[in-house]
Scaffold this motif. Sequence first.
Motif, short mmCIF file in Angstrom:
data_model
loop_
_atom_site.label_atom_id
_atom_site.label_comp_id
_atom_site.label_asym_id
_atom_site.label_seq_id
_atom_site.Cartn_x
_atom_site.Cartn_y
_atom_site.Cartn_z
N VAL A 416 0.71 -1.25 -0.05
CA VAL A 416 -0.01 -0.01 0.03
C VAL A 416 0.85 1.19 0.13
CG1 VAL A 416 -2.08 -1.15 1.07
CG2 VAL A 416 -0.31 -0.13 2.54
N ASP A 417 0.80 1.81 -1.16
CA ASP A 417 1.62 3.29 -1.31
C ASP A 417 0.47 4.35 -0.77
OD1 ASP A 417 2.89 5.49 -1.84
OD2 ASP A 417 2.82 5.12 -4.07
N THR A 418 0.61 4.79 0.43
CA THR A 418 -0.25 5.63 1.08
C THR A 418 0.08 7.19 1.03
OG1 THR A 418 1.04 5.69 3.33
CG2 THR A 418 -0.64 3.96 2.65
N TYR A 419 -0.91 7.95 0.31
CA TYR A 419 -0.57 9.22 -0.02
C TYR A 419 -1.39 10.13 1.05
CZ TYR A 419 -1.12 14.23 -1.51
OH TYR A 419 -0.96 15.48 -1.56
N TRP A 420 -0.70 10.93 1.74
CA TRP A 420 -1.34 11.83 2.84
C TRP A 420 -0.47 13.09 3.32
CZ3 TRP A 420 -0.94 11.38 8.65
CH2 TRP A 420 -0.25 10.18 8.69
N GLN A 421 -0.87 13.92 4.00
CA GLN A 421 -0.01 15.05 4.76
C GLN A 421 -0.29 15.23 6.13
OE1 GLN A 421 -2.13 17.65 1.95
NE2 GLN A 421 0.00 17.98 0.88
N THR A 422 0.65 16.02 6.93
CA THR A 422 0.22 16.38 8.23
C THR A 422 -1.28 16.97 8.33
OG1 THR A 422 2.82 17.05 8.37
CG2 THR A 422 1.09 17.81 9.90
N GLU A 423 -1.56 17.82 7.30
CA GLU A 423 -2.53 18.48 7.24
C GLU A 423 -3.99 17.66 7.28
OE1 GLU A 423 -0.10 19.25 5.55
OE2 GLU A 423 0.43 21.29 5.63
N GLY A 507 -0.89 21.27 -2.47
CA GLY A 507 0.36 21.42 -2.81
C GLY A 507 1.30 20.53 -3.96
N ASP A 508 0.34 19.54 -4.19
CA ASP A 508 1.12 18.36 -4.65
C ASP A 508 0.43 18.33 -6.15
OD1 ASP A 508 2.84 16.89 -3.14
OD2 ASP A 508 1.29 16.66 -1.93
N GLY A 509 1.31 18.27 -7.16
CA GLY A 509 0.82 17.77 -8.62
C GLY A 509 0.46 16.46 -8.55
N GLY A 522 4.51 14.95 -6.83
CA GLY A 522 5.48 15.87 -6.00
C GLY A 522 5.08 17.35 -5.92
N ARG A 523 5.41 18.00 -4.88
CA ARG A 523 5.14 19.45 -4.68
C ARG A 523 5.25 20.20 -5.65
NH1 ARG A 523 2.70 19.31 0.74
NH2 ARG A 523 2.96 21.73 0.27
N VAL A 524 4.51 21.15 -5.88
CA VAL A 524 4.41 22.29 -6.84
C VAL A 524 4.69 23.75 -6.11
CG1 VAL A 524 2.79 21.13 -8.19
CG2 VAL A 524 1.95 22.66 -6.61
N HIS A 533 11.41 13.76 5.05
CA HIS A 533 11.12 14.95 5.89
C HIS A 533 11.03 16.31 5.13
CE1 HIS A 533 12.82 12.42 8.79
NE2 HIS A 533 14.03 12.49 8.60
N ARG A 534 10.01 17.04 5.67
CA ARG A 534 9.42 18.20 4.90
C ARG A 534 10.08 19.42 5.08
NH1 ARG A 534 2.95 18.85 5.02
NH2 ARG A 534 2.93 21.24 4.76
N LEU A 535 10.58 20.07 4.24
CA LEU A 535 11.35 21.34 4.71
C LEU A 535 11.00 22.32 3.50
CD1 LEU A 535 14.57 19.41 4.98
CD2 LEU A 535 13.90 20.75 6.60
C1 WT7 Z 1 4.01 15.55 1.63
C2 WT7 Z 1 3.40 15.66 3.17
C3 WT7 Z 1 1.95 12.08 5.74
C4 WT7 Z 1 3.07 11.49 5.97
C5 WT7 Z 1 4.43 11.89 5.89
C6 WT7 Z 1 4.56 13.20 5.15
C7 WT7 Z 1 4.37 13.80 0.06
C8 WT7 Z 1 3.48 11.84 1.30
C9 WT7 Z 1 3.27 10.44 -0.43
C10 WT7 Z 1 3.01 9.28 -1.30
C11 WT7 Z 1 3.87 10.85 -2.87
C12 WT7 Z 1 3.90 11.51 -0.80
C13 WT7 Z 1 3.56 14.82 -0.47
C14 WT7 Z 1 2.75 15.65 0.53
N1 WT7 Z 1 3.87 12.44 0.36
N2 WT7 Z 1 3.18 10.53 0.91
N3 WT7 Z 1 2.74 8.01 -0.84
N4 WT7 Z 1 3.41 9.46 -2.56
N5 WT7 Z 1 4.16 11.78 -2.26
O1 WT7 Z 1 3.93 14.27 5.70
O2 WT7 Z 1 5.62 15.97 6.11
O3 WT7 Z 1 2.93 16.80 6.00
O4 WT7 Z 1 4.49 15.67 4.01
O5 WT7 Z 1 4.55 14.38 1.54
O6 WT7 Z 1 4.35 15.69 -1.30
O7 WT7 Z 1 2.29 16.69 0.23
P1 WT7 Z 1 4.33 15.67 5.44
#
Ligand code: WT7
Length: 644
Positions: A416-423, A507-509, A522-524, A533-535
Amino acid sequence: MTADSSASDPVFPVPERLLNGKPTPFVSSFEEYKKLWEESVQDPTSFFGKLGRETLTWSKPFETVMSGSLLEGDVAWFLEGELNACYNCVDRHALAQPNKVAIIHEGDEPGNVRKITYSELLREVCRLANVFTSLDVRKGDTVAIYMPMVPETVMAMLACARIGAVHSVVFAGFSSDSLRDRINDCGARLVLTADEGRRGGKNIATKRIVDEALKGSPSVDHVLVLRRTGSEVPWADGRDLWWHDEIEKTRPYCPPTNVNAEDPLFLLYTSGSTGTPKGVMHTTAGYLLGAALTLKYIFDYHENDVYACMADVGWITGHTYLLYGPLMNGATTVVFESTPTYPTPSRFWDLIQTHKVTQFYTAPTAIRALRRLGDKWLEGYDLSTLRVIGSVGEPINPEAWHWYNEKVGRNVCAVVDTYWQTETGSIVVSPLPGAISTKPGSATFPFFGIKPAVLDPQSGKELEGNDVTGVLAISQPWPSMARTVYKNHNRYLDTYLKPYKGYYFTGDGATRDKDGYIWIRGRVDDVINVSGHRLSTAEIESALILHPAVAEAAVVGGNDELTGQCIHAYCTLKPNVEDSEGLEKELSLQVRKVIGPFATPKRIYVVPDLPKTRSGKIMRRILRKIVNNEQDQLGDTSTLAEPA
Ligand code: WT7
């Protein structure tokens, strides 16, 4: 952004192990998924109303399932309801299954294992909650947590929740400057830490970093210090208290403080494209529901499973998938203190074999690093208990996906390739193990309640149908979405809700391919992702500019085989300052000091000038092309002040 998903993408059907094995997956066909998903987005009130009643235990039931809108930025779920997050995560399981193991702590040294049952967890959390109360922490107060990966960190978060306090965990890789800024922003009066951390055989001077930070944090009255290594540490009498001394004084029961569904559960600071990090605020009921449901359905969690998420609890993945998601489901969750390569690159496989792990969750950067070290490190390990293996944090490249699937999943597990964000609080796009065929590199389909939209970045128009590429947005509220940025609601609106009216902007494409699969591109914006790690480029630039030699700095993300992206920094020097040997090293240290070691630039270039527009704006686009060897695609440079 290019739509490089094509007809040739291999499709991996749901593995036999899930379809015919035991336990039966909760959702076991695409049709069933589709039906549930449609219900969830067409009638979220009835869908989540039912699940909210079934999944959470309420001290006072809610009447309204949801209110507000993305347009107004006033989203709220389960409004009149009252509950306690700790009761939901601990008490109800401690009452039903007191002897079930809640936490397996795999310490830094292999074999250094501690198991904590639900009833033990309840007692420990209660004692700690009583300590907090004795230190005058009350409902709504913020507690900062800067700790290593030990069970006490999880207990601390739960103890905050128990008394309605708001935890703000700061990843222990952040520098004292970053910690100070976060403590000051949230106004914490209590800070929790340990004498030292322990990771990969090394001691980390955790308490010293806290001491340094507190020189600039006047709000803090007390520091509660866990003894982890026993090393001698500096002590501020009156302010610093030993965890074990305080715990001894308190009784092992503390009544939970019921809070409103929309009261805050925690803050977590994250980087945006501009300015200082934002304190993303999650509230109680909606967040817990999102955590509980995604854990159950996306990892196909069943009773007796042993669930292992390798993330640090200082990031959102640790919050949702190490702590809240698993404990909401009464699961056994692993807290891992070490690194994937300590003492050898077999560490993960050893952990899976030893604890009979059924669900394993890690990041592409770890998968890539282990793949590079060679398959011999997997030899002889029994990984047959695994059913679902997950990836999170950044796009997973197909090579890494295949390796993970073949070597770790042995071609029988669901990846499972899981996409999500802190928000987003919890996973928003991911396969369901028993229902969705996968394509390596695609996060596939939206979770229940998530209505994704691919927008044209310029016009903001929704690109309907399949085979479209644009920016990814979500078009209706979901329970676990962040509600605000702490003390800065306008920033919340400006960042997420105003760019495309009526939508949440990620914020992602993204591409939705011809089969409806979602591919994250990825981020736009100016956010870069190094090893998950998000910076923000702006944050690193500000750190560099603090150095006395630096006049201007421009930071861009380069591609990196191992870390996904890496940091390239360009600096110009002040007049009369000469470039010297050692300056690059010094600038690199500067970034480590201001942000933390994980933000260390891969390359720093001292340059005579930066590419700028005639109005003086740095053109990072040009630098980005240069670091990624795309000089032939510099694009239009005619607006540059000095094109040469
Ligand atoms: C950003 C969010 C959510 C947990 C860790 C990161 C990128 C996250 C994926 C995925 C492609 C991903 C996005 C997103 N991202 N998971 N499965 N495939 N990109 O959390 O620090 O809030 O970062 O991580 O760019 O916007 P975060």
